[in-house]
Design a protein around this motif. Structure first.
Motif, PDB file in Angstrom:
ATOM      1  N   ARG A   1       0.840  -1.193   0.000  1.00 26.35           N
ATOM      2  CA  ARG A   1       0.000   0.000   0.000  1.00 26.35           C
ATOM      3  C   ARG A   1       0.877   1.245   0.000  1.00 26.35           C
ATOM      4  NH1 ARG A   1      -2.504   0.838   6.074  1.00 26.35           N
ATOM      5  NH2 ARG A   1      -0.521   1.230   7.096  1.00 26.35           N
ATOM      6  N   ALA A   2       0.241   2.367  -0.358  1.00 27.17           N
ATOM      7  CA  ALA A   2       0.910   3.666  -0.354  1.00 27.17           C
ATOM      8  C   ALA A   2       0.159   4.567   0.614  1.00 27.17           C
ATOM      9  CB  ALA A   2       0.910   4.268  -1.749  1.00 27.17           C
ATOM     10  N   VAL A   3       0.885   5.182   1.540  1.00 25.65           N
ATOM     11  CA  VAL A   3       0.300   6.040   2.564  1.00 25.65           C
ATOM     12  C   VAL A   3       0.776   7.467   2.323  1.00 25.65           C
ATOM     13  CG1 VAL A   3       0.118   6.436   5.048  1.00 25.65           C
ATOM     14  CG2 VAL A   3       0.387   4.114   4.177  1.00 25.65           C
ATOM     15  N   PRO A   4      -0.166   8.440   2.202  1.00 27.85           N
ATOM     16  CA  PRO A   4       0.261   9.829   1.993  1.00 27.85           C
ATOM     17  C   PRO A   4       1.066  10.351   3.172  1.00 27.85           C
ATOM     18  CG  PRO A   4      -2.126   9.604   1.760  1.00 27.85           C
ATOM     19  CD  PRO A   4      -1.602   8.295   2.225  1.00 27.85           C
ATOM     20  N   LEU A   5       2.110  11.087   2.899  1.00 32.75           N
ATOM     21  CA  LEU A   5       2.940  11.698   3.941  1.00 32.75           C
ATOM     22  C   LEU A   5       2.499  13.150   4.130  1.00 32.75           C
ATOM     23  CD1 LEU A   5       6.403  10.240   2.935  1.00 32.75           C
ATOM     24  CD2 LEU A   5       4.894   9.483   4.768  1.00 32.75           C
ATOM     25  N   THR A   6       1.284  13.337   4.645  1.00 32.06           N
ATOM     26  CA  THR A   6       0.730  14.666   4.883  1.00 32.06           C
ATOM     27  C   THR A   6       0.326  14.782   6.342  1.00 32.06           C
ATOM     28  OG1 THR A   6      -1.465  13.895   4.257  1.00 32.06           O
ATOM     29  CG2 THR A   6      -0.144  14.927   2.530  1.00 32.06           C
ATOM     30  N   ASP A   7       0.140  16.024   6.800  1.00 35.00           N
ATOM     31  CA  ASP A   7      -0.326  16.254   8.160  1.00 35.00           C
ATOM     32  C   ASP A   7      -1.815  15.954   8.253  1.00 35.00           C
ATOM     33  OD1 ASP A   7       2.174  17.061   8.952  1.00 35.00           O
ATOM     34  OD2 ASP A   7       1.797  19.179   8.525  1.00 35.00           O
ATOM     35  N   GLY A   8      -2.254  15.612   9.447  1.00 38.30           N
ATOM     36  CA  GLY A   8      -3.672  15.380   9.682  1.00 38.30           C
ATOM     37  C   GLY A   8      -4.062  13.930   9.446  1.00 38.30           C
ATOM     38  N   PRO A   9      -5.371  13.661   9.499  1.00 34.40           N
ATOM     39  CA  PRO A   9      -5.838  12.285   9.332  1.00 34.40           C
ATOM     40  C   PRO A   9      -5.632  11.795   7.896  1.00 34.40           C
ATOM     41  CG  PRO A   9      -7.692  13.775   9.368  1.00 34.40           C
ATOM     42  CD  PRO A   9      -6.472  14.591   9.686  1.00 34.40           C
ATOM     43  N   GLN A  10      -5.543  10.474   7.751  1.00 33.35           N
ATOM     44  CA  GLN A  10      -5.405   9.905   6.414  1.00 33.35           C
ATOM     45  C   GLN A  10      -6.711  10.087   5.670  1.00 33.35           C
ATOM     46  OE1 GLN A  10      -3.907   6.039   5.874  1.00 33.35           O
ATOM     47  NE2 GLN A  10      -2.116   6.349   7.140  1.00 33.35           N
ATOM     48  N   ARG A  11      -6.600  10.436   4.398  1.00 33.34           N
ATOM     49  CA  ARG A  11      -7.766  10.641   3.559  1.00 33.34           C
ATOM     50  C   ARG A  11      -7.572   9.853   2.284  1.00 33.34           C
ATOM     51  NH1 ARG A  11      -7.843  16.815   5.059  1.00 33.34           N
ATOM     52  NH2 ARG A  11      -9.094  16.641   6.940  1.00 33.34           N
ATOM     53  N   GLY A  12      -8.532   9.947   1.398  1.00 31.64           N
ATOM     54  CA  GLY A  12      -8.458   9.242   0.123  1.00 31.64           C
ATOM     55  C   GLY A  12      -7.308   9.738  -0.736  1.00 31.64           C
ATOM     56  N   ALA A  13      -6.923   8.939  -1.700  1.00 31.39           N
ATOM     57  CA  ALA A  13      -5.792   9.271  -2.568  1.00 31.39           C
ATOM     58  C   ALA A  13      -6.088  10.499  -3.420  1.00 31.39           C
ATOM     59  CB  ALA A  13      -5.466   8.085  -3.459  1.00 31.39           C
ATOM     60  N   HIS A  14      -7.360  10.782  -3.684  1.00 29.13           N
ATOM     61  CA  HIS A  14      -7.715  11.911  -4.542  1.00 29.13           C
ATOM     62  C   HIS A  14      -7.568  13.261  -3.842  1.00 29.13           C
ATOM     63  CE1 HIS A  14     -11.311  11.139  -2.205  1.00 29.13           C
ATOM     64  NE2 HIS A  14     -11.680  12.374  -2.442  1.00 29.13           N
ATOM     65  N   VAL A  15      -7.442  13.290  -2.507  1.00 30.92           N
ATOM     66  CA  VAL A  15      -7.396  14.556  -1.779  1.00 30.92           C
ATOM     67  C   VAL A  15      -6.079  15.285  -2.036  1.00 30.92           C
ATOM     68  CG1 VAL A  15      -7.502  15.610   0.501  1.00 30.92           C
ATOM     69  CG2 VAL A  15      -8.983  13.689  -0.038  1.00 30.92           C
ATOM     70  N   HIS A  16      -4.966  14.604  -1.934  1.00 37.32           N
ATOM     71  CA  HIS A  16      -3.648  15.213  -2.177  1.00 37.32           C
ATOM     72  C   HIS A  16      -2.865  14.322  -3.132  1.00 37.32           C
ATOM     73  CE1 HIS A  16      -4.093  18.275   0.883  1.00 37.32           C
ATOM     74  NE2 HIS A  16      -4.489  17.345   1.736  1.00 37.32           N
ATOM     75  N   PRO A  17      -3.207  14.321  -4.438  1.00 33.95           N
ATOM     76  CA  PRO A  17      -2.493  13.415  -5.354  1.00 33.95           C
ATOM     77  C   PRO A  17      -1.033  13.800  -5.561  1.00 33.95           C
ATOM     78  CG  PRO A  17      -3.987  14.812  -6.580  1.00 33.95           C
ATOM     79  CD  PRO A  17      -4.240  15.072  -5.126  1.00 33.95           C
ATOM     80  N   GLU A  18      -0.663  15.034  -5.278  1.00 30.35           N
ATOM     81  CA  GLU A  18       0.719  15.469  -5.495  1.00 30.35           C
ATOM     82  C   GLU A  18       1.597  15.248  -4.262  1.00 30.35           C
ATOM     83  OE1 GLU A  18      -1.356  18.463  -3.313  1.00 30.35           O
ATOM     84  OE2 GLU A  18      -1.918  17.504  -5.164  1.00 30.35           O
ATOM     85  N   ALA A  19       1.009  14.804  -3.152  1.00 33.59           N
ATOM     86  CA  ALA A  19       1.776  14.597  -1.916  1.00 33.59           C
ATOM     87  C   ALA A  19       2.652  13.352  -2.035  1.00 33.59           C
ATOM     88  CB  ALA A  19       0.826  14.443  -0.735  1.00 33.59           C
TER      89      ALA A  19
END
Length: 105
Positions: free
Chosen positions: A24-42
């Motif tokens: 799996r791929a986990v976004p490296l952003t602050d805050g709760p995990q969200r769907g992949a479409h929320v921050h596709p450039e992260a």
């Protein structure tokens, strides 16, 4: 389910468990995990399930590169035999070898 046999419970639990090698791929952003479409450039952390825990295997710069890293490569095209080596086509229209009689109603 209190009187369920232990072997049936264990089979149900094993069917629900994640298979080792799942990635799996986990976004490296602050805050709760969200769907992949929320921050596709992260950037994304790539992880693989080893049967006990998620182990980090790498980092991808964005969603698209993470999907390329997680998706197995497509198999190469397979060369088909020349048409001269194929069996002959059946004669048209197909006629069954055993006569069929429709029952009278």
């Amino acid at each position: 389910m209190a009187d369920e046999p232990l072997d049936e419970w264990a089979a149900r639990r094993a069917a629900r468990k994640r298979a080792p090698g799942t990635r799996r791929a986990v976004p490296l952003t602050d805050g709760p995990q969200r769907g992949a479409h929320v921050h596709p450039e992260a950037p994304r952390a790539l992880a693989e399930w080893d049967g006990i825990q998620w182990s980090a295997t790498g980092v991808a710069s964005d969603y698209a590169s993470a999907q390329r890293a997680l998706t197995p490569p497509r198999p190469e095209s397979v060369e088909l035999p020349p048409t001269g080596n194929l069996p002959p086509a059946p004669e048209q229209p197909f006629r069954p070898t055993v006569p069929f009689y429709r029952p009278e109603t």
